[in-house]
Enzyme design. Structure first.
Site, PDB file in Angstrom:
ATOM      1  N   SER A 181      77.485   7.985  -8.985  1.00 15.81           N
ATOM      2  CA  SER A 181      76.286   8.396  -9.706  1.00 15.81           C
ATOM      3  C   SER A 181      75.050   8.165  -8.842  1.00 15.81           C
ATOM      4  O   SER A 181      75.037   7.277  -7.984  1.00 15.81           O
ATOM      5  CB  SER A 181      76.195   7.568 -10.995  1.00 15.81           C
ATOM      6  OG  SER A 181      75.386   8.222 -11.933  1.00 15.81           O
ATOM      7  N   ARG A 229      70.522  16.840 -14.699  1.00 15.49           N
ATOM      8  CA  ARG A 229      70.752  15.580 -15.427  1.00 15.49           C
ATOM      9  C   ARG A 229      69.732  15.478 -16.553  1.00 15.49           C
ATOM     10  O   ARG A 229      68.539  15.702 -16.348  1.00 15.49           O
ATOM     11  CB  ARG A 229      70.626  14.379 -14.488  1.00 15.49           C
ATOM     12  CG  ARG A 229      70.817  13.069 -15.230  1.00 15.49           C
ATOM     13  CD  ARG A 229      70.982  11.886 -14.299  1.00 15.49           C
ATOM     14  NE  ARG A 229      72.368  11.475 -14.287  1.00 15.49           N
ATOM     15  CZ  ARG A 229      72.789  10.227 -14.008  1.00 15.49           C
ATOM     16  NH1 ARG A 229      71.922   9.292 -13.683  1.00 15.49           N
ATOM     17  NH2 ARG A 229      74.057   9.916 -14.039  1.00 15.49           N
ATOM     18  N   TYR A 270      61.213  10.811 -16.090  1.00 18.90           N
ATOM     19  CA  TYR A 270      60.447  11.302 -14.951  1.00 18.90           C
ATOM     20  C   TYR A 270      59.836  12.655 -15.324  1.00 18.90           C
ATOM     21  O   TYR A 270      59.963  13.107 -16.468  1.00 18.90           O
ATOM     22  CB  TYR A 270      61.339  11.330 -13.699  1.00 18.90           C
ATOM     23  CG  TYR A 270      61.814   9.928 -13.366  1.00 18.90           C
ATOM     24  CD1 TYR A 270      60.884   8.920 -13.073  1.00 18.90           C
ATOM     25  CD2 TYR A 270      63.162   9.582 -13.421  1.00 18.90           C
ATOM     26  CE1 TYR A 270      61.293   7.617 -12.819  1.00 18.90           C
ATOM     27  CE2 TYR A 270      63.574   8.274 -13.168  1.00 18.90           C
ATOM     28  CZ  TYR A 270      62.636   7.300 -12.870  1.00 18.90           C
ATOM     29  OH  TYR A 270      63.032   6.009 -12.638  1.00 18.90           O
ATOM     30  N   GLY A 301      78.249   4.425 -11.568  1.00 15.60           N
ATOM     31  CA  GLY A 301      77.159   3.928 -10.742  1.00 15.60           C
ATOM     32  C   GLY A 301      77.439   2.529 -10.239  1.00 15.60           C
ATOM     33  O   GLY A 301      77.999   2.328  -9.149  1.00 15.60           O
ATOM     34  N   GLN A 310      70.072  14.842  -5.567  1.00 18.35           N
ATOM     35  CA  GLN A 310      69.324  14.908  -6.832  1.00 18.35           C
ATOM     36  C   GLN A 310      67.837  15.013  -6.494  1.00 18.35           C
ATOM     37  O   GLN A 310      67.290  14.129  -5.830  1.00 18.35           O
ATOM     38  CB  GLN A 310      69.581  13.638  -7.646  1.00 18.35           C
ATOM     39  CG  GLN A 310      68.964  13.695  -9.037  1.00 18.35           C
ATOM     40  CD  GLN A 310      69.086  12.374  -9.782  1.00 18.35           C
ATOM     41  OE1 GLN A 310      68.561  11.355  -9.348  1.00 18.35           O
ATOM     42  NE2 GLN A 310      69.769  12.389 -10.913  1.00 18.35           N
TER      43      GLN A 310
HETATM   44  C1  LIG Z   1      70.266   0.619  -8.836  1.00 14.61           C
HETATM   45  C2  LIG Z   1      70.313   1.863  -9.667  1.00 14.61           C
HETATM   46  C3  LIG Z   1      69.536   2.942  -9.330  1.00 14.61           C
HETATM   47  C4  LIG Z   1      69.586   4.119 -10.082  1.00 14.61           C
HETATM   48  N1  LIG Z   1      68.883   5.225  -9.672  1.00 14.61           N
HETATM   49  C5  LIG Z   1      69.063   6.412 -10.272  1.00 14.61           C
HETATM   50  C6  LIG Z   1      68.516   7.605  -9.764  1.00 14.61           C
HETATM   51  O1  LIG Z   1      67.895   7.620  -8.712  1.00 14.61           O
HETATM   52  N2  LIG Z   1      68.709   8.746 -10.451  1.00 14.61           N
HETATM   53  C7  LIG Z   1      69.432   8.780 -11.611  1.00 14.61           C
HETATM   54  O2  LIG Z   1      69.583   9.838 -12.208  1.00 14.61           O
HETATM   55  N3  LIG Z   1      69.976   7.671 -12.092  1.00 14.61           N
HETATM   56  C8  LIG Z   1      69.840   6.497 -11.460  1.00 14.61           C
HETATM   57  N4  LIG Z   1      70.470   5.383 -11.923  1.00 14.61           N
HETATM   58  C9  LIG Z   1      71.337   5.496 -13.105  1.00 14.61           C
HETATM   59  C10 LIG Z   1      72.790   5.711 -12.672  1.00 14.61           C
HETATM   60  O3  LIG Z   1      72.950   6.971 -12.060  1.00 14.61           O
HETATM   61  C11 LIG Z   1      73.722   5.650 -13.881  1.00 14.61           C
HETATM   62  O4  LIG Z   1      73.406   6.701 -14.767  1.00 14.61           O
HETATM   63  C12 LIG Z   1      73.639   4.339 -14.614  1.00 14.61           C
HETATM   64  O5  LIG Z   1      73.672   3.249 -13.693  1.00 14.61           O
HETATM   65  C13 LIG Z   1      74.761   4.179 -15.625  1.00 14.61           C
HETATM   66  O6  LIG Z   1      76.020   4.257 -15.013  1.00 14.61           O
HETATM   67  P1  LIG Z   1      76.890   2.945 -14.660  1.00 14.61           P
HETATM   68  O7  LIG Z   1      77.039   2.177 -15.916  1.00 14.61           O
HETATM   69  O8  LIG Z   1      78.186   3.482 -14.139  1.00 14.61           O
HETATM   70  O9  LIG Z   1      76.137   2.161 -13.627  1.00 14.61           O
HETATM   71  C14 LIG Z   1      70.405   4.184 -11.215  1.00 14.61           C
HETATM   72  C15 LIG Z   1      71.160   3.087 -11.557  1.00 14.61           C
HETATM   73  C16 LIG Z   1      71.144   1.940 -10.801  1.00 14.61           C
HETATM   74  C17 LIG Z   1      72.018   0.783 -11.186  1.00 14.61           C
END
Ligand SMILES: Cc1cc2nc3c(=O)[nH]c(=O)nc-3n(C[C@H](O)[C@H](O)[C@H](O)COP(=O)(O)O)c2cc1C
Ligand SMILES: Cc1cc2nc3c(=O)[nH]c(=O)nc-3n(C[C@H](O)[C@H](O)[C@H](O)COP(=O)(O)OP(=O)(O)OC[C@H]3O[C@@H](n4cnc5c(N)ncnc54)[C@H](O)[C@@H]3O)c2cc1C
Length: 806
Positions: free
Chosen positions: A420, A627, A579, A725, A498
């Site tokens: 992710s 997204r 955003y 993620g 993205q």
């Molecule tokens: C450190 C970090 C940075 C993230 N940056 C973005 C991002 O740049 N763009 C985005 O759409 N989501 C971002 N997310 C959200 C993740 O893509 C994901 O949707 C979220 O962490 C939930 O998934 P998970 O439980 O598998 O971590 C970020 C998450 C984390 C932990």
């Protein structure tokens, strides 16, 4: 004890046995034998606890158990059977009789036809008052606030019946009727009959004419024994084929009422379970939807725990505290599963286009407690059949579902796992550097089919923080090209970018210095659809003019062109998390009164214009995804029905995948976090688009951490791909490891091949215990000729063992 239901009577029996000197009085307002309902279901685990606590009760119960393993799913003219589920059920009346008789034998003073005295008097006169007086507990309601009680009324109507048909499996019947989709749950409880529950959404119930039924009575006017005869008659007609007839006599099986009337389920939750010397037990403390069949089981388990805590604790306050500490997490977890299950049934109609095997798998895994792996243990043939069906539907040989490739336009991804998008806040002036090469490169080597970059910003002022990467210069493009080349040359993975603009959430500190906090100095002005700050500490954004919007759209287009030149395989437009584009979509952040604000159609206008513009310059054979935040988790914000429309609109504009996240749009959001907590949104979107846009893939994300969950979601049709993620930050080689653990031969990067087997761990060569039935005098646990699992791996141990304690 206030209430002589299963919870109250069972507590009384156990408490009296543990200390016969106790004086225990049970008040039950109804006469003996006058109770609602028909059969109660127990899992093997609960029965184990009951057996250890009081073998006498267990033995008497076991004499009348109906036991079965199969679940039959009647759907779309077929019956799909899954085995190995291990249930036991008995008549609720009989259970109460056993408990009543046992209480009498033990010297408990049980008073029937006897409403309890006012709770204040009981609290004054007794050491302990146990409120086991059911969902509508007067003891609890006398002081709801002390217990932090909340009530959530659900939107389906259901009715409990009995029937003289003895089903030979737990039976689900889901059918489309002229009024809409209805469903039946039925299970046998003894040799004479079954419980049968009919459920449907309010609108179907209205259309089916049940609302007009003269027999529907307001609860307060209901007298014992009142049943809705009209409902019985109509449901016999509707489900006559399921009920069938006795083949030897030709007699039709009938539905039987017992206090049966249409009700809406209410989930009761209590923050606190005790107050002074008053403690709540069973339905008085919590309810869980009948579709995971646990009201009676939870009440009896509460009773067991309360008795054990009273025996183990030095005084009453610590016993009650220990009781809540032990039971509340179990109940909360059951309620979470029950919530997933009840929502699944509320949204049942969205699945009615699914083929029968997928539908059955979906139904069985609805609460997320039963998974692909559980089902493989319970019924490997059933899972193999679903696996085969899935393999045929995607035109591949059978393999774990997550390893089936998927094609979006000209891009084929080798498996269904995405890394992710995760912002690393590790860039200088928007340049992707060595950190990004190593971070994304290692994820590509780790086996995921598709690796997403973080949100790459389209302009310096469109960054979230000074550490965010960008794509507004040719140097940045070349930096990204270095990364995409590495991924393409060294791994089979695809890499997606993205693109986004921070909008009103820009100009903030690096994540680890203060997420969403403004910079101490050097802030740049932020923009948004309306002049509404994210939080009072954040800048008030300047509301964009149409000319500004055109400029930003052009920035997106330039970045998309550079992304194509840099060699990315997929382009994702970030319209989530508050955003810029997301803040156009939400009515909480977009208060414009021009063509870009107001209705959802207007709020979609700018994000869709940007999408159309980037799609026009993005190579035709490469896919685009978007997204979205499918809910704002805040009143008045985006909800799932809006999310479906948002996804549909992008689908109409040619999007190839919808990446379904949630929230982070407003700071007062109240997300319901939990395992796979965002999946229901992906599920709703996927199933809503299935007929009109079958080629639009849906990506689920959010606390999906095990390959078992990924396989379950894919087979059930809740998503086409899963993005993980944080799990990839924990284990960059997650997909390779998942393949090894499942025995799936996945090519490893050649230089890593020597490490492609899980390292061996310590070995135990001691002799295995051979004897059955060894009593452990301390824990009262029976060991059955196998290694006793470590304490961590053990389910809740049996707490009370009156049988062996003597
Ligand atoms: C450190 C970090 C940075 C993230 N940056 C973005 C991002 O740049 N763009 C985005 O759409 N989501 C971002 N997310 C959200 C993740 O893509 C994901 O949707 C979220 O962490 C939930 O998934 P998970 O439980 O598998 O971590 C970020 C998450 C984390 C932990
Ligand atoms: C209509 C209906 C049908 C159901 N059918 C089934 C079924 O078929 N199978 C199943 O597994 N579950 C069924 N359930 C759910 C299940 O009954 C409960 O989850 C379970 O019984 C909880 O046990 P309990 O001891 O906590 O409460 P209850 O079984 O509700 O017992 C509470 C008892 O307290 C008594 N009481 C209440 N107030 C007072 C008072 N002031 N003074 C004295 N006595 C009082 C009540 O009469 C009742 O007997 C049904 C629920 C409903 C509402």
């Amino acid at each position: 004890m206030i209430g002589g239901g299963p919870g109250g009577l069972y507590f009384a029996c156990l408490a009296k046995q543990l200390d016969p000197a106790r004086e225990i009085t049970v008040w039950e307002r109804n006469p003996p034998g006058d109770t609602y309902g028909f059969g109660v279901v127990f899992s093997d685990e609960t029965l184990g606890g009951i057996e250890h606590a009081d073998p006498v009760i267990h033995e008497r119960m076991a004499e009348s158990f109906a036991r079965w393993d199969d679940i039959d799913v009647h759907y779309g003219g077929t019956v799909v059977t899954s085995g190995g589920h291990g249930f036991a059920a008995m008549s609720r009346r009989h259970l109460l009789r056993i408990l009543r008789e046992r209480a009498g034998e033990l010297g408990v003073d049980v008073r029937f036809d006897a409403p309890a005295p006012p709770v204040a008097n009981l609290r004054r006169d007794y050491d302990l008052v146990v409120a086991a007086d059911g969902m509508n507990s007067t003891a609890r309601r006398s002081d709801d606030a002390s217990f932090g009680a909340t009530y959530e009324n659900r939107r389906c109507r259901y009715i409990w019946f009995g029937t003289d048909k003895v089903f030979d499996a737990f039976t689900f019947d889901v059918r489309s009727t002229p009024a809409g989709v209805m469903q039946v749950h039925a299970y046998p409880y003894d040799a004479t009959g079954s419980t049968l529950i009919v459920e449907m959404t309010e609108d179907v119930w209205q259309k089916a004419g049940f609302a007009a039924s003269p027999a529907v009575v307001a609860p307060e006017t209901l007298v014992p024994g009142d049943s809705d005869d009209y409902a019985i008659e109509r449901c016999e007609e509707l489900f006559g084929d399921l009920l069938g007839c006795d083949t030897s006599t030709g007699r039709r099986y009938r539905l039987i009422g017992n206090h049966s009337r249409w009700i809406n389920f209410t989930t009761l939750r209590c923050e606190r379970w005790h107050d002074g010397n008053l403690v709540l037990l069973g339905d008085a403390a919590h309810t869980a939807h009948f579709s995971i069949g646990s009201g009676t089981k939870l009440a009896m388990e509460d009773a067991l725990a309360l008795v054990a805590c009273l025996a183990e604790s030095p005084d009453l306050p610590s016993a009650l505290t220990a009781y809540q500490a032990e039971r509340q997490p179990v109940v909360v977890s059951t309620q979470r599963a029950a919530q997933a299950s009840l929502e699944w049934f509320e949204n049942l109609r969205q699945y009615v286009g699914q083929p029968p095997l997928r539908f059955a798998f979906n139904l069985l895994t609805r609460s997320r407690r039963v998974t692909y792996e559980n089902l493989q243990i319970r019924d490997p043939e059933f899972v193999a059949a679903v696996d085969d069906w899935f393999a045929v539907s995607v035109g591949q040989p059978r393999r774990p579902p997550m390893f089936h490739p998927i094609t979006l336009r000209g891009m084929t991804v080798a498996n269904r796992v995405l890394v992710s998008a995760m912002d690393m806040y590790s860039s200088t002036d928007g340049h992707p550097g060595d950190f990004h090469l190593v971070h994304l490169g290692s994820k590509a080597l780790g086996g995921a089919g598709l690796v997403m970059t973080e949100m790459v910003c389209v302009s310096p002022s469109g960054r979230i923080t000074p550490g965010c990467t960008g794509l507004w210069t040719d140097e940045q493009r070349d930096g990204w090209a270095r990364i995409t080349s590495f991924v393409h040359e060294q791994s089979p993975a695809k890499i997606g970018i993205q693109l986004g603009h921070s909008g009103r959430k820009g100009s903030t500190k690096l994540m680890w210095e203060g997420i969403d906090d403004p910079l101490p100095d050097g802030n740049w002005p932020v923009v948004g659809p309306s002049a509404l700050p994210y939080r009072p500490v954040n800048q008030i954004p300047r509301a964009l003019t149409v000319d500004d919007m055109t400029d930003i759209r052009r920035q997106f287009v330039s970045a998309a062109q550079r992304a194509a030149d840099a060699g990315f395989d997929l382009l994702e437009l970030h319209c989530a998390h508050g955003y810029l584009l997301s803040s156009y979509l939400s009515p909480l952040t977009n208060r414009r009164d021009d063509d870009y604000g107001g209705s959802l159609r207007n709020r979609l206008r700018y994000p869709v214009e940007v999408f159309d513009a980037i799609r026009a310059v993005w190579p035709a054979d490469r896919p685009c995804s978007v997204r979205i935040s499918a809910t704002d988790w805040a009143p008045g914000g985006v909800e799932v029905k809006d999310a479906v429309e948002i996804a549909r609109t992008f689908a109409e504009h040619g999007v190839d995948a919808v990446d379904v996240s949630t929230g982070q749009v407003v700071s007062h959001e109240r997300p319901a976090f939990g395992r796979s907590y965002q999946v229901p949104y992906a599920d709703a979107i996927r199933n809503a688009l299935a007929a009109s846009h079958p080629h639009v893939a849906v990506i689920a994300v959010g606390a999906i951490s095990s390959y078992d969950d990924v396989n379950s979601l894919l087979l059930a049709g809740r998503a086409d791909l899963c993005a993980l993620g944080r799990t990839h930050l924990f284990d960059p080689q997650w997909t390779l490891h998942a393949a090894a653990d499942q025995g799936y031969l996945m090519p490893w990067p050649k230089p890593f091949a020597a490490g492609s087997r899980r390292p061996q761990t310590g070995r135990t060569d001691g002799p295995k215990p051979r004897l059955d039935l060894i009593r452990d005098p301390l824990a009262g646990v029976t060991l059955h000729g196998r290694w006793r699992p470590s304490q961590d791996a053990m389910p809740t141990p049996p707490r009370v063992n009156i049988g062996s304690a003597g």
